[in-house]
Write a protein that holds these residues in place. Structure first.
Motif, short mmCIF file in Angstrom:
data_model
loop_
_atom_site.label_atom_id
_atom_site.label_comp_id
_atom_site.label_asym_id
_atom_site.label_seq_id
_atom_site.Cartn_x
_atom_site.Cartn_y
_atom_site.Cartn_z
N GLY A 91 0.85 -1.19 0.00
CA GLY A 91 0.00 0.00 0.00
C GLY A 91 0.88 1.23 0.00
O GLY A 91 1.96 1.22 0.59
N ASP A 102 -3.22 -2.59 2.21
CA ASP A 102 -4.59 -3.03 1.93
C ASP A 102 -4.71 -3.66 0.55
O ASP A 102 -5.80 -3.69 -0.02
N SER A 104 -3.69 -2.46 -2.15
CA SER A 104 -3.86 -1.46 -3.21
C SER A 104 -2.58 -1.28 -4.01
O SER A 104 -2.55 -0.49 -4.95
N HIS A 105 -1.53 -2.01 -3.65
CA HIS A 105 -0.30 -2.02 -4.43
C HIS A 105 0.26 -3.43 -4.44
O HIS A 105 0.24 -4.13 -3.43
N GLN A 188 -9.37 -4.95 -5.20
CA GLN A 188 -8.86 -3.59 -5.38
C GLN A 188 -8.83 -3.20 -6.85
O GLN A 188 -9.17 -2.07 -7.21
N LEU A 192 -10.52 0.07 -8.33
CA LEU A 192 -9.66 1.14 -8.82
C LEU A 192 -9.76 1.34 -10.33
O LEU A 192 -9.51 2.44 -10.84
N SER A 198 -12.42 6.52 -8.04
CA SER A 198 -11.05 6.00 -8.06
C SER A 198 -10.08 7.09 -8.49
O SER A 198 -10.37 7.85 -9.43
#
Length: 282
Positions: A91, A102, A104-105, A188, A192, A198
């Motif tokens: 993240g 989370d 997200s990366h 995610q 996104l 987003s």
């Protein structure tokens, strides 16, 4: 994956087997030729996650990608070339987003190279203005012009923290030591890539990580950061906008219809006007 075609796409003619030197060359070539971008998301149609589908679009120069796509396809590419690659949940932290992990990366590490078998490497071609070449997975700093990067144990997870240069809009990135699979990022990606709120839909952007600089397009602002200066240009017309995407980021956008090109430029213009209005009120 057609690894020979992908080598040609990133400007390399051969790969003689896994090594530290070869890993650095692959990482640098990918970062310089495959843009981190959200142009593809401005039409609200999303984009693929599966590496084979992402690779097809990259080979056709229809798109670059963001972290799930770029690191996902790079992981597949490296694996098929014989590297030992591990995925990790990560993240990013920005000025408006606190540090958290989370999924997200997507982060990669590589280990088990014959010429340095005890060392692991942080590999990340999906961090925008982040790494140009791998970093040893150990506490320390690395000068990757124009930025100074620092890697240290994370304070929020059992894993690692990459501190970015103060001149970047990205404060840093944390990631877990635990192994993950691509399935860990599906939720995610689903959000996104298509959600109206987003950040990848709210800002049309493209990044190119070069050997001595970083070039970033944010709406209509084109900025190149060097070690000693920052150059900026305003892309005022559709012709200038699409010329930059083609000439600088390698995105000719030839697969788009005239109406789609008009729609993307109109979104970028509106985003720039919102940003400009915010600057004028500060």
């Amino acid at each position: 994956m057609d690894t020979a075609a992908f080598l040609r796409r990133i400007g390399l003619t051969r790969h003689d087997g896994p090594s530290v030197e070869a890993l650095f060359a692959l990482h640098a070539a990918f970062a310089d030729t495959v843009p981190y971008e959200s142009v593809q998301y401005q039409l609200g149609k999303g984009g693929p996650l599966e590496p084979s589908a992402v690779a097809e679009r990259i080979l056709a120069r229809e798109a670059g990608g963001y972290c799930f796509q770029l690191n996902g396809v790079f992981a597949r590419f490296l694996t098929e070339l014989g590297y030992q690659v591990t995925m990790h949940r990560g993240g990013v932290q920005t000025m408006t987003r606190p540090a958290r992990v989370d999924a997200s990366h997507l982060v990669l590490t590589v280990h088990g190279l014959d010429d340095d078998p005890q060392k692991a490497w942080l590999v990340d071609v999906g961090l925008g203005d982040g790494l140009f070449t791998p970093m040893p997975l150990e506490a320390g700093t690395a000068r990757q012009d124009p930025f100074e990067l620092r890697l240290r144990p994370s304070e929020i997870v059992d894993g690692w923290r990459l501190d970015h240069d103060p001149r970047s809009t990205l404060a840093g990135m944390d990631f877990e030591s635990a192994t993950a699979t691509l399935a860990a990022f599906e939720d995610q990606h689903a959000y996104l890539s298509v959600a109206p709120d987003s950040p990848f839909l709210r800002l049309c952007a493209a990044y190119r990580r070069k050997a001595g600089s970083v070039v970033i397009l944010r709406s209509l602002s084109l900025i190149e950061t060097f070690d000693d200066r920052i150059d900026s240009t305003l892309l005022e017309t559709p012709a200038d906008f699409y010329a930059a995407l083609n000439d600088i980021f390698g995105l000719p956008c030839s697969h788009l219809s005239p109406a789609e090109r008009d729609q993307i430029f109109a979104r970028a213009l509106a985003q720039y006007e919102v940003w400009l209005a915010a600057q004028n009120t500060n």
